[in-house]
Write a protein that holds these residues in place. Structure first.
Motif, PDB file in Angstrom:
ATOM      1  N   GLY A  97       7.086  11.033   2.506  1.00  0.00           N
ATOM      2  CA  GLY A  97       6.795   9.701   3.024  1.00  0.00           C
ATOM      3  C   GLY A  97       7.623   9.363   4.249  1.00  0.00           C
ATOM      4  N   TRP A 119       1.827   9.168  -6.713  1.00  0.00           N
ATOM      5  CA  TRP A 119       2.250  10.570  -6.722  1.00  0.00           C
ATOM      6  C   TRP A 119       3.424  10.800  -7.678  1.00  0.00           C
ATOM      7  N   LEU A 148       0.831  -1.210   0.000  1.00  0.00           N
ATOM      8  CA  LEU A 148       0.000   0.000   0.000  1.00  0.00           C
ATOM      9  C   LEU A 148       0.865   1.259   0.000  1.00  0.00           C
ATOM     10  N   VAL A 149       1.945   1.239   0.755  1.00  0.00           N
ATOM     11  CA  VAL A 149       2.882   2.362   0.748  1.00  0.00           C
ATOM     12  C   VAL A 149       3.454   2.566  -0.652  1.00  0.00           C
ATOM     13  N   TRP A 159       0.840   4.103  -2.889  1.00  0.00           N
ATOM     14  CA  TRP A 159       0.683   5.527  -2.539  1.00  0.00           C
ATOM     15  C   TRP A 159       1.790   6.372  -3.170  1.00  0.00           C
ATOM     16  N   GLN A 160       3.036   5.961  -2.979  1.00  0.00           N
ATOM     17  CA  GLN A 160       4.149   6.767  -3.484  1.00  0.00           C
ATOM     18  C   GLN A 160       4.272   6.647  -4.997  1.00  0.00           C
TER      19      GLN A 160
END
Length: 393
Positions: free
Chosen positions: A133, A118, A110-111, A114-115
């Protein structure tokens, strides 16, 4: 081509790749002398693997990020967050140890999503996204743990980073099973090298002479078997070394044999050319960061297993060690250049220096200065090589 001519071409064709192995051997030799042989003792070699395994895992992902022309400053915080997640699930809520590992991996993915979103789809530079982050995920770790440490993990979870496989085939003063596994790995390496050499010959590429090729395999075999013998005299084959070996093999194949790997190199080497060639740049960049999140989660599990708990400060400065390993191992500051095996050697150089200086009782502040100078020299060497290549053209 004679053996001498082949050897000369290898060193002149890619000085940086060749030089890192020479530097590694020289550093190991230096610290072996300075520590009166303690560096290469069976117990200490085992400890090096156990203590620096998570940095090696992070370096695999980091070199791919750097090859793609990015940087990731958040991996230390992600290690802390994923380890904390596992601790909450297993220690606080009493779930089985493997559920904690799956939860940590899910958070890591998930991290990465997310990154990757972006960076790839919004277009914010990776430096900014991962700097944010680093702060975000460290804060989340503090929230998850409520600013306190959690321990201990069940014995099964601890075995991920502290367990050993030994005794299956017996042995008198050493573990035969460890030597057998090392031998099998060497056979696979030799077959892979031979197939690669044959492929280059078919495409009329330059290869080293057969005597030199055989000599290289013999030297590698001698080093690996000597290392395995030392491990076998201590506690046997570390489980985390098996995990690391699988990851190294898998990511070496991914970066050198797959379309995704070729696209990562293309994007890092020349973004405009990659776009004109039809490379789906956004998708590749997205998966680069998803992969980094996944590997950070594995490192988080290994680190929390090794430390038998989760701490709010876990993973502090790990990102700098992983970045240093990638650059020392041959990655370029501008992207498009680097290898998984090179990053592993770079990480091992850092590990040997840190371990050797610790044995010698050198102050922590001096250790940090030495590692900083090594990183600076590695990047300076990269710039020197580029200027030298530009002048030659």
């Amino acid at each position: 081509m004679t053996a001498v001519a082949g050897l000369k071409e290898i060193f002149t064709k890619n000085l940086r790749t060749s030089g890192i192995y020479i530097a590694f051997v020289a550093i190991v030799g230096l610290f072996t002398v300075l520590t009166d042989g303690m560096l290469l003792s069976p117990g200490n070699l085992t400890n090096i693997i156990l203590q620096y395994s998570y940095i090696l895992i992070l370096a695999i992902g980091m070199v791919i990020v750097i090859i793609g022309g990015h940087i990731d400053l958040s991996v230390g915080s992600v290690v802390a967050l994923t380890g904390a997640t596992s601790a909450i699930v297993v220690i606080k809520h009493g779930q089985p140890w493997w559920v904690g590992i799956l939860a940590a991996l899910a958070v890591g993915l998930l991290v990465g999503v997310w990154q990757g979103f972006w960076v790839a789809y919004v277009g914010i530079p990776a430096f900014i996204v991962t700097l944010a982050g680093m702060l975000l995920f460290r804060g989340m770790t503090l929230q998850v743990l409520d600013n306190i440490s959690l321990s201990p993990f069940p014995s099964e979870y601890q075995k991920v980073a502290n367990g050993f496989l030994n005794g299956f085939l017996g042995g008198n003063g050493f573990d035969v099973f460890t030597l057998v596994i090392a031998g099998i790995a060497l056979v696979g390496f030799a077959v892979s090298q031979f197939r690669t050499r044959q492929g280059r010959i078919r495409y009329k590429q330059t290869v080293e002479a057969m005597p030199l090729f055989i000599t290289k395999l013999v030297l590698v075999a001698a080093v690996v078997m000597a290392f395995a013998y030392q491990l076998s005299k201590s506690r046997g084959l570390p489980i985390v070394l098996i995990i690391l070996g699988v990851l190294i093999i898998a990511y070496t194949i991914i970066t050198t044999k797959t379309v995704f790997g070729r696209h990562v190199y293309a994007i890092g080497g020349n973004l405009s050319a990659a776009q004109l060639s039809g490379v789906k740049v956004k998708q590749v960049n997205f998966w680069i960061f998803v992969n980094m999140g996944f590997l950070s989660a594995i490192a988080g599990v290994v680190y929390s297993s090794r430390s038998n708990g989760a701490q709010p400060s876990a993973g502090n400065m790990f990102e700098l060690d992983a970045i240093a390993a990638a650059f020392i191992g041959g990655a370029s500051t501008t992207g498009g250049v680097g290898r998984v095996t090179g990053a592993m050697i770079g990480a091992l150089i850092m590990a040997v220096m840190t371990n050797g200086m610790s044995i010698m009782g050198i102050d922590q502040s001096v250790q940090q200065m030495v590692k900083g100078l090594v990183l600076l020299l590695a990047v300076a060497f990269d710039i020197f090589n580029k200027r030298r290549a530009g002048a030659a053209r």
